[in-house]
Design a protein around this motif. Sequence first.
Motif, short mmCIF file in Angstrom:
data_model
loop_
_atom_site.label_atom_id
_atom_site.label_comp_id
_atom_site.label_asym_id
_atom_site.label_seq_id
_atom_site.Cartn_x
_atom_site.Cartn_y
_atom_site.Cartn_z
N ASP A 230 -7.78 -2.06 21.80
CA ASP A 230 -7.82 -0.98 23.13
C ASP A 230 -9.15 -0.83 23.74
N LYS A 231 -9.36 -1.55 25.06
CA LYS A 231 -10.58 -1.47 25.79
C LYS A 231 -11.12 -0.01 26.07
N GLU A 232 -10.28 0.84 26.22
CA GLU A 232 -10.75 2.18 26.56
C GLU A 232 -11.68 2.87 25.43
N SER A 233 -11.08 2.67 24.09
CA SER A 233 -11.58 3.09 23.11
C SER A 233 -12.57 2.15 22.09
N SER A 234 -12.41 0.86 22.74
CA SER A 234 -13.22 0.03 22.02
C SER A 234 -12.78 -0.14 20.53
N SER A 235 -11.42 0.17 20.18
CA SER A 235 -11.04 0.01 18.65
C SER A 235 -9.76 -0.92 18.70
N PHE A 236 -9.24 -1.25 17.51
CA PHE A 236 -8.20 -1.83 17.23
C PHE A 236 -7.12 -0.93 16.74
N LEU A 237 -5.88 -1.01 17.26
CA LEU A 237 -4.86 -0.01 16.91
C LEU A 237 -3.47 -0.56 16.30
N LEU A 238 -3.01 -0.13 15.44
CA LEU A 238 -1.50 -0.45 14.50
C LEU A 238 -0.60 0.70 15.17
N SER A 239 0.28 0.16 16.00
CA SER A 239 1.42 1.21 16.34
C SER A 239 2.46 1.51 15.19
N ALA A 240 2.94 2.55 15.54
CA ALA A 240 3.88 3.09 14.27
C ALA A 240 5.09 2.11 14.25
N HIS A 241 5.42 1.35 15.17
CA HIS A 241 6.66 0.44 15.07
C HIS A 241 6.49 -0.65 14.20
N SER A 242 4.85 -0.97 14.26
CA SER A 242 4.44 -2.26 13.43
C SER A 242 4.02 -1.84 11.88
N LEU A 243 4.20 -0.63 11.63
CA LEU A 243 3.64 -0.27 10.24
C LEU A 243 4.72 -0.89 9.07
N PRO A 244 6.17 -0.92 9.50
CA PRO A 244 7.08 -1.62 8.47
C PRO A 244 6.62 -2.69 7.95
N HIS A 245 6.22 -3.48 9.04
CA HIS A 245 5.76 -5.13 8.96
C HIS A 245 4.50 -5.16 8.14
N VAL A 246 3.76 -4.28 7.70
CA VAL A 246 2.46 -4.44 7.10
C VAL A 246 2.69 -4.27 5.43
N ILE A 247 3.78 -3.94 5.18
CA ILE A 247 3.89 -3.64 3.51
C ILE A 247 4.27 -4.83 2.80
N ASN A 248 5.41 -5.69 3.30
CA ASN A 248 5.84 -7.06 2.87
C ASN A 248 4.59 -8.27 2.29
N PRO A 249 3.65 -8.31 3.33
CA PRO A 249 2.95 -9.38 3.05
C PRO A 249 1.98 -8.83 2.28
N VAL A 250 1.40 -7.58 2.18
CA VAL A 250 0.44 -7.02 1.14
C VAL A 250 1.27 -6.97 -0.35
N GLU A 251 2.67 -6.74 -0.11
CA GLU A 251 3.23 -6.37 -1.53
C GLU A 251 3.28 -7.85 -2.30
N ALA A 252 3.42 -8.97 -1.64
CA ALA A 252 3.29 -10.22 -2.26
C ALA A 252 1.91 -10.45 -3.12
N ARG A 253 0.94 -9.81 -2.61
CA ARG A 253 -0.41 -9.96 -3.40
C ARG A 253 -0.46 -8.79 -4.39
N LEU A 254 0.28 -7.87 -4.62
CA LEU A 254 -0.05 -6.79 -5.40
C LEU A 254 0.39 -7.28 -7.02
N GLY A 255 1.56 -7.78 -7.05
CA GLY A 255 2.08 -8.33 -8.23
C GLY A 255 2.27 -7.30 -9.43
N SER A 256 2.20 -5.89 -9.10
CA SER A 256 2.38 -4.93 -10.14
C SER A 256 3.75 -4.46 -10.47
#
Length: 498
Positions: A230-256
């Motif tokens: 985001d140019k206005e805030s000079s930061s990176f953003l994760l939108s709400a609709h992308s959050l469900p796609h965050v878990i699966n790649p991470v869960e593969a590394r957890l192994g718990s």
Amino acid sequence: ASAQFQLAVPVAVVFAPGSVPGDLPRPLPFRDVQEMEIAVNLRTSITSRYETVYRSTTAQEEAALDVATAREADAALHLLQDASLGALTVYVVPETSSHLPQGISIYVGRHRSALVRAGGGLATLHTRLQQLTQVMSFTASSIAAALSDRVPDGQLGPDARRHLKSSLGYEITFSLLNPDPKSHAVNWDIEDAVNRYVQPVLDKLSLVANFSVDSQILYYAVLGVTPRFDKESSSFLLSAHSLPHVINPVEARLGSSAASLYPVLNFLLYVPERSHSPLYIQDKDGAPVSTNAFHSPRWGGIMVYNVETPASPQASLPLHVDVDMVRVMEVFLAQLRLLFGLSREELPPEFLLESPGNEGLADWELDRLLWAHTVENIATVSTTLTSLAQLLDKIGNIVIKDDVASEVYRAVTSAQSAMAKLAVGHLHSAFQASKEAVTSSERAFFDPSLLHLLYFPDDQKFAIYIPLFLPMAVPILLSLAKIVREARQRKKEPTKMD
């Protein structure tokens, strides 16, 4: 399977001097019983029974109430109360009492008691008592959530299936994700944080289940979703609709969860790489989330921890980062409460709920969890044993060993005991009996003597043995047919007489 639950809640309503309504039906002390039906489905019903004792304060209780604040009164009265789980004590104080702030009519303490301001007569008192007992014990929605497998989808609220299922144990894993160790050398004192903030909560919850806690650090573990700049805030953003796609790649590394017998709760602290910093999470309306974290029902939660950019661009790498564990644990403990369904609902403005303090949850919140888990355990036992009976009817050649039969009998006896204890308001013993019933029913259902026979129904036996015996049977059958034909021909031929 049908089930009829009766949940009895012992309630004591104690009147301080000057707070007794003038329209009481009879002199103190006296008893009153109120019942309410909760419809779950056609075959499951729940009757909540509030057994209320109305009485005056004792001399000790009057002395305990002679303090400045409601919090001090709650602490003093706790020493005089019935310590039984599920039992509630409501102290009615005069309308002019200074214990309750202006505009507050009901104060709910840390333990199993509450203060209610008098005024308005018996009808007003009954209304406040009804609101209070539902807050401190159970509601139709909390019981429906516990029986979510039996309730039609249209009758369930949006959060009914978000809570963790009842289990004999839970495993909690705290993970630090550092995708850019060349830029950030992250240090977190997770052991001290767990002992200081998490362990008091787990000690309180130890009555519900067994807990184990471990931690790990994962390097080069990324979220799997590219954030938007985001140019206005000079930061990176994760939108709400992308959050469900965050878990699966991470869960593969957890192994718990691969080798766990119990549900695993994952709490992840993610330090974004330098090329994607700072990183912020947005809600559905596009506004930044104040905690910069989100939770996934029945899974756990993720918090993004941004590192301050050094003022000098020539700063040596990697940057040393000390994680503020107080801020992190505040978020993770709030997510833990959400996972167990302990989020505090919106209440009328006249309610004041005391903070649970270091323990993370009040005594009455523990009772509320036990009510729901006890009912859920009994329903689980009923479903498990019904499935086992259907399996035995379907495959008639299964041999039931004596130890399996004894586990089934033990499960049925424990479940019946739990229901009987619920009906008389003995919550602790009812919960313990329901845990024993779950253990016995699962031992019976997953007994190894049953499992290897499940794979050999009659159709599979035919499929195995026909290819073996058919080639052997064909020549035998042909020979038998030939012998029969020759015997018939000999009978038809006339006998030659000399």
